[in-house]
Design a protein around this motif. Structure first.
Motif, PDB file in Angstrom:
ATOM      1  N   GLY A  66      -5.845   9.832  -3.080  1.00  0.00           N
ATOM      2  CA  GLY A  66      -5.407   9.068  -4.231  1.00  0.00           C
ATOM      3  C   GLY A  66      -5.894   9.543  -5.583  1.00  0.00           C
ATOM      4  N   SER A  73      -7.967   5.565  -1.794  1.00  0.00           N
ATOM      5  CA  SER A  73      -8.058   5.028  -0.438  1.00  0.00           C
ATOM      6  C   SER A  73      -9.079   5.819   0.346  1.00  0.00           C
ATOM      7  CB  SER A  73      -6.711   5.128   0.275  1.00  0.00           C
ATOM      8  OG  SER A  73      -5.700   4.450  -0.423  1.00  0.00           O
ATOM      9  N   TYR A  98     -10.208   0.378  -0.564  1.00  0.00           N
ATOM     10  CA  TYR A  98      -9.397   0.805  -1.692  1.00  0.00           C
ATOM     11  C   TYR A  98     -10.150   0.566  -2.994  1.00  0.00           C
ATOM     12  CZ  TYR A  98      -5.671   0.341   1.793  1.00  0.00           C
ATOM     13  OH  TYR A  98      -4.907   0.446   2.923  1.00  0.00           O
TER      14      TYR A  98
END
Length: 116
Positions: A8, A21, A80
């Motif tokens: 990410g 993530s 996350y």
């Protein structure tokens, strides 16, 4: 042994958003908490935010409060980091970590660059 895979990161303009993530895998491990640290060039690694296995966030870096949110999917062992209103000073390598009953494990890091 626990393996962590991060994704990410990337290049984003100031004011933009990214979602990092990190998925943990292995056999026979029990997660106590997961979190994100970051390290900018020439600076020490610092804790950005952590979250317990049950979903309680803690220890957020003051400069990211109101902009970053940490969440956890404890079924899939994934944490996350939702990052909004990114600033150039958020540029760093972001590292995921997981604390288990047997030790602390780190991801390989993902680069986040905030620049116009």
């Amino acid at each position: 042994q626990v393996q962590l895979v991060e994704s990410g990161g990337g290049l984003v303009q100031p004011g933009g958003s990214l979602r990092l993530s990190c998925s943990a895998s292995g056999s026979g491990f029990s997660i106590n908490s997961m979190g994100w640290h970051r390290q900018a060039p020439g600076k020490q690694r610092e804790l950005v935010a952590g979250i317990s296995e049950s979903g309680f966030p803690h220890e957020a870096l003051s400069s990211v409060k109101g902009r970053f949110t940490i969440s956890i999917d404890n079924v899939n062992h994934t944490v996350y980091l939702h990052m909004n209103n990114l600033r150039p000073e958020d540029t760093a390598v972001y590292y995921c970590c997981v604390v288990t009953r047997t030790g602390t494990y780190w991801g390989q890091g993902t680069q986040v660059t905030v620049s116009s």
